[in-house]
Design a protein around this motif. Structure first.
Motif, PDB file in Angstrom:
ATOM      1  N   ALA A   1      28.981 -45.170   6.745  1.00  0.00           N
ATOM      2  CA  ALA A   1      29.068 -44.219   7.847  1.00  0.00           C
ATOM      3  C   ALA A   1      30.460 -44.204   8.461  1.00  0.00           C
ATOM      4  O   ALA A   1      31.093 -45.248   8.658  1.00  0.00           O
ATOM      5  N   ALA A   2      30.942 -43.007   8.760  1.00  0.00           N
ATOM      6  CA  ALA A   2      32.267 -42.818   9.339  1.00  0.00           C
ATOM      7  C   ALA A   2      32.267 -41.468  10.046  1.00  0.00           C
ATOM      8  O   ALA A   2      31.221 -40.830  10.206  1.00  0.00           O
ATOM      9  N   LEU A   3      33.449 -41.025  10.489  1.00  0.00           N
ATOM     10  CA  LEU A   3      33.568 -39.748  11.183  1.00  0.00           C
ATOM     11  C   LEU A   3      34.175 -38.704  10.266  1.00  0.00           C
ATOM     12  O   LEU A   3      35.249 -38.909   9.700  1.00  0.00           O
ATOM     13  N   ALA A   4      33.494 -37.588  10.133  1.00  0.00           N
ATOM     14  CA  ALA A   4      34.005 -36.463   9.362  1.00  0.00           C
ATOM     15  C   ALA A   4      34.647 -35.462  10.312  1.00  0.00           C
ATOM     16  O   ALA A   4      34.147 -35.229  11.416  1.00  0.00           O
ATOM     17  N   THR A   5      35.758 -34.881   9.875  1.00  0.00           N
ATOM     18  CA  THR A   5      36.400 -33.792  10.602  1.00  0.00           C
ATOM     19  C   THR A   5      36.320 -32.548   9.737  1.00  0.00           C
ATOM     20  O   THR A   5      36.743 -32.561   8.577  1.00  0.00           O
ATOM     21  N   LEU A   6      35.770 -31.477  10.309  1.00  0.00           N
ATOM     22  CA  LEU A   6      35.533 -30.250   9.552  1.00  0.00           C
ATOM     23  C   LEU A   6      36.367 -29.112  10.130  1.00  0.00           C
ATOM     24  O   LEU A   6      36.363 -28.895  11.356  1.00  0.00           O
ATOM     25  N   ASP A   7      37.085 -28.407   9.266  1.00  0.00           N
ATOM     26  CA  ASP A   7      37.721 -27.150   9.632  1.00  0.00           C
ATOM     27  C   ASP A   7      36.712 -26.057   9.300  1.00  0.00           C
ATOM     28  O   ASP A   7      36.556 -25.668   8.135  1.00  0.00           O
TER      29      ASP A   7
ATOM     30  N   GLY B   1      37.667 -43.468   8.068  1.00  0.00           N
ATOM     31  CA  GLY B   1      37.098 -44.758   8.430  1.00  0.00           C
ATOM     32  C   GLY B   1      35.967 -45.243   7.561  1.00  0.00           C
ATOM     33  O   GLY B   1      35.357 -46.266   7.882  1.00  0.00           O
ATOM     34  N   SER B   2      35.664 -44.570   6.447  1.00  0.00           N
ATOM     35  CA  SER B   2      34.598 -45.043   5.569  1.00  0.00           C
ATOM     36  C   SER B   2      35.124 -46.204   4.735  1.00  0.00           C
ATOM     37  O   SER B   2      36.106 -46.073   4.003  1.00  0.00           O
ATOM     38  N   ALA B   3      34.486 -47.358   4.846  1.00  0.00           N
ATOM     39  CA  ALA B   3      35.005 -48.587   4.240  1.00  0.00           C
ATOM     40  C   ALA B   3      34.934 -48.533   2.720  1.00  0.00           C
ATOM     41  O   ALA B   3      33.892 -48.192   2.155  1.00  0.00           O
ATOM     42  N   PRO B   4      36.019 -48.892   2.048  1.00  0.00           N
ATOM     43  CA  PRO B   4      35.965 -49.012   0.586  1.00  0.00           C
ATOM     44  C   PRO B   4      35.281 -50.315   0.198  1.00  0.00           C
ATOM     45  O   PRO B   4      35.215 -51.257   0.999  1.00  0.00           O
ATOM     46  N   PRO B   5      34.775 -50.423  -1.017  1.00  0.00           N
ATOM     47  CA  PRO B   5      34.162 -51.684  -1.453  1.00  0.00           C
ATOM     48  C   PRO B   5      35.226 -52.758  -1.628  1.00  0.00           C
ATOM     49  O   PRO B   5      36.390 -52.463  -1.897  1.00  0.00           O
TER      50      PRO B   5
END
Length: 674
Positions: A338-344, A404-408
């Motif tokens: 989970a992270a924050l998405a920014t949409l245009d 901010g979505s964490a990579p493995p």
């Protein structure tokens, strides 16, 4: 665990997102692989990536995953921590400067503001006053407390150390909360009474309460979204006969309208944010939930349709903030923490073909479980899908950015999952499935059952299932009858029948999967379940033929609805009674009581239970352990019982969860602990 360890670990779970009133910051609860929770503040610049800052507590303390957060315009976070009827208000801030700092070893500044004593307390941020920061000493939030009289009490909360200021005491229970102005004077609330739900407006200066929404004589009416400048509102009401979205203008002459395009049977439409366009026309972002996945669309009051916004498959977070920097919403997918998405929105809107709406399909796969391996992909589109429209790719489209979505770690990869449609007793069932197209022929396969029962598996990141997939296990997580997200009939199927239609669905799925795996020379599936899913898994292990279950792992199980009613705390008893959990089922299968069926469970069994479980008492698992010993089963060989010291009901999400994920994955793969 040290603070340095916790804050240097990237967050793989985030819940409870909230946005500052001016959209400059956001906040959420976050945890790393260890399961220790902490508050996180996000800086949301108008241009550029959103940046999270960990607000870790000093020492070995973790934030409760039940804490409520309010994001403040200066990057601070107001936290309400619940402990029974005591609710502690705390201000958290990054050490030194405001938001935007990378996580580090230095703990956050923590200042206790007040304690409220009330059965229930929640927070609501005050609005931004015309975009200007509030002066020092001004209130930043409203605390709403409810008690059993029932009465709702409201306090103004400040961060200067002064005690909360009581401003109103309203008869009855009140939910919701929307500001009708930008000064924080007029607050719309949903008043709950025996007659139904009606929106009222509270004037915080005078304390006066007046009706706001009375659409029908006996209708339930809630305010959903408002633009204080234009007085445009969106409402949810059953005045038209069914629960529907409508819109209107406060103080206007026209009645509330209920457009047909906002009524999509079987799907839940949720307005999450609005913003006027350059011409001043209102545009509303609408999240559309159906089953495991979410879609997103744009709606205009002047139009007569939902314009799909092509976003990647996954699950959106049901909250958002729309500003000049874009529409920001939480997002998660099985291979994206989970992270924050920014949409245009304008760019996404332009991706559709000219003159025709773009396709926003929910990817499903037909796997009838009758013969052979799963059939090729097919599309099950939302109602606006038109033949020949482009398929939504799993790659990120232009106009979409995820921050901010964490990579493995260790150069590994997160394992993807897909939504598949499986044949069920009473019709197709959706399942979230890990293991790619060859999931059915994986050497090891787990049938995972969700809790609830009023819950569902979602197309989102799940650390426990992710760990199983990383261990080479295919996972099939079905949303059998009783699951939410598929309409009232599907959800209500187990009301008063715990272990009834849902057990039949699971047994039927198990029979089909085990039969095909047997034909391929593979071991049968293993069972995994948490809470209600653990109860269902144990019933399945007792009723299925022994050759159809390889192993069974359960977390926080209860033994029957009646036994839960006898031992659980009052809130759990009330919920169980409301859902009909104690109602007996009289059919050929007999009582749905695991203790009476323990002698029929022959598969190797692993039980995990927190000794401070506040929902399902640990005595339930202890009783099953004693019964297994009484009937001659050998602990350590036939079954294993793990009691997690200090853990509550969310034992797989609390500190130390990674150890339990490893334990479960290892047992489900080999029959031995990981």
């Amino acid at each position: 665990m040290s603070v340095a360890t916790r804050t240097s670990t990237q967050a793989i779970r985030r819940i409870g997102f909230t946005f500052a009133a001016d959209g400059s910051h956001a906040a959420c609860l976050a945890s790393g692989a260890d399961g220790g929770w902490y508050a996180e503040s996000w800086l949301l610049p108008e241009a550029g990536a959103a940046v999270p800052t960990a607000l870790a507590l000093p020492g070995h303390r973790s934030e409760s995953l039940h804490s409520q957060l309010v994001s403040l315009p200066d990057g601070g976070v107001l936290v309400c921590r619940h402990d029974g009827e005591r609710h502690e208000l705390v201000l958290m801030a990054a050490p030194g400067a405001g938001g935007g700092r990378a996580p580090g070893a230095e703990p956050a500044a923590e200042r206790r503001l007040a304690t409220l004593v009330m059965p229930g307390v929640r927070l609501l941020a005050l609005p931004a006053a015309d975009g200007a920061p509030r002066p020092p000493g001004a209130p930043v939030a409203i605390a709403l407390g409810s008690d059993s009289r029932p009465v709702t009490t409201l306090w103004l909360v400040r961060t200067d150390g002064t005690e909360p200021e009581q401003v109103a005491e309203l008869p009855g229970l009140h939910g919701g909360g929307s500001w009708l102005d930008r000064t924080g004077r007029l607050l719309a609330l949903d008043r709950v009474s025996a007659e139904g739900v009606r929106s009222v407006v509270l004037d915080l200066e005078s304390g006066a309460v007046s009706p706001l929404l009375e659409i029908g004589e006996h209708s339930n009416d809630r305010l959903v979204l408002i633009d204080p400048d234009s007085r445009f509102v969106m409402v949810r009401s059953d005045a038209a006969g069914t629960d529907r979205l409508g819109w209107g203008v406060l103080g206007g002459d026209a009645p509330v309208r209920f457009p047909e395009c906002l009524h999509v049977p079987g799907m839940f439409l949720r307005p999450v944010a609005l913003r006027p366009d350059a011409a001043g026309d209102i545009r509303v972002a609408v999240q559309i939930d159906h089953g495991a996945a979410s879609a997103l669309a744009l709606w205009r009051p002047s139009g007569h349709r939902l314009d799909p916004l092509p976003v990647p498959p996954g699950r959106l977070g049901a909250v958002g903030h729309w500003s000049a920097g874009g529409l920001r919403m939480p997002y998660s997918a099985p291979d994206h923490p989970a992270a924050l998405a920014t949409l245009d929105v304008d760019v996404l809107l332009g991706l559709g073909p000219a003159g025709a709406p773009a396709a926003v399909p929910l990817p499903l796969q037909l796997a009838p479980l009758s013969a052979g391996l799963p059939q090729p992909w097919r599309e099950a589109a939302l109602p606006w899908h038109s033949p020949g429209a482009p398929r939504v790719s799993r790659t990120s489209p232009p106009g979409w950015r995820l921050d901010g979505s964490a990579p493995p770690g260790d150069s590994g990869r997160w394992h993807p999952a897909q939504s598949l449609e499986l044949a069920g007793t009473a019709g197709p069932l959706e399942a979230v499935v890990y293991g790619g197209d060859a999931w059915l022929s994986s050497p090891h396969l787990v049938l995972a059952l969700h809790g609830g029962p009023a819950d569902a598996w979602l197309l989102e990141f799940d650390p426990a299932l992710q760990r199983m997939a990383a261990g080479g296990l295919a996972v099939v997580a079905p949303n059998q009858r009783g699951s939410t997200g598929y309409g009232p009939e599907h959800a209500m199927a187990v009301r008063g029948a715990w272990g009834g239609p849902d057990l039949e669905d699971v047994l039927d799925l198990l029979d089909g999967i085990a039969g095909q795996r047997s034909a391929l020379g593979l071991e049968p599936p293993s069972l995994f379940g948490v809470s209600y899913g653990a109860f269902l898994a144990l019933l399945t292990a007792a009723h299925a033929p022994p050759e159809q279950v390889a192993r069974c792992a359960v977390v926080a199980p209860f033994l029957s609805g009646a036994r839960l009613l006898a031992e659980a705390a009052a809130p759990v008893r009330e919920l169980t009674t409301r859902l009909g959990g104690g109602n007996p089922i009289t059919d050929a299968r007999g009582p749905r009581d695991v203790l009476q069926l323990a002698h029929r469970i022959s598969a190797p069994l692993l039980m995990v239970h927190g000794d401070r479980d506040e929902v399902v008492p640990v005595s339930q698992s202890r009783a099953l352990r004693h019964e297994l010993l009484r009937i001659g089963r050998t602990e350590g060989a036939d079954f294993r019982y793990v009691e997690a010291a200090g853990a509550g009901h969310e034992v797989l999400a609390e500190e130390g969860a990674a150890v339990l994920h490893e334990l479960l994955a290892g047992f489900l793969r080999t029959g031995r602990p990981g």
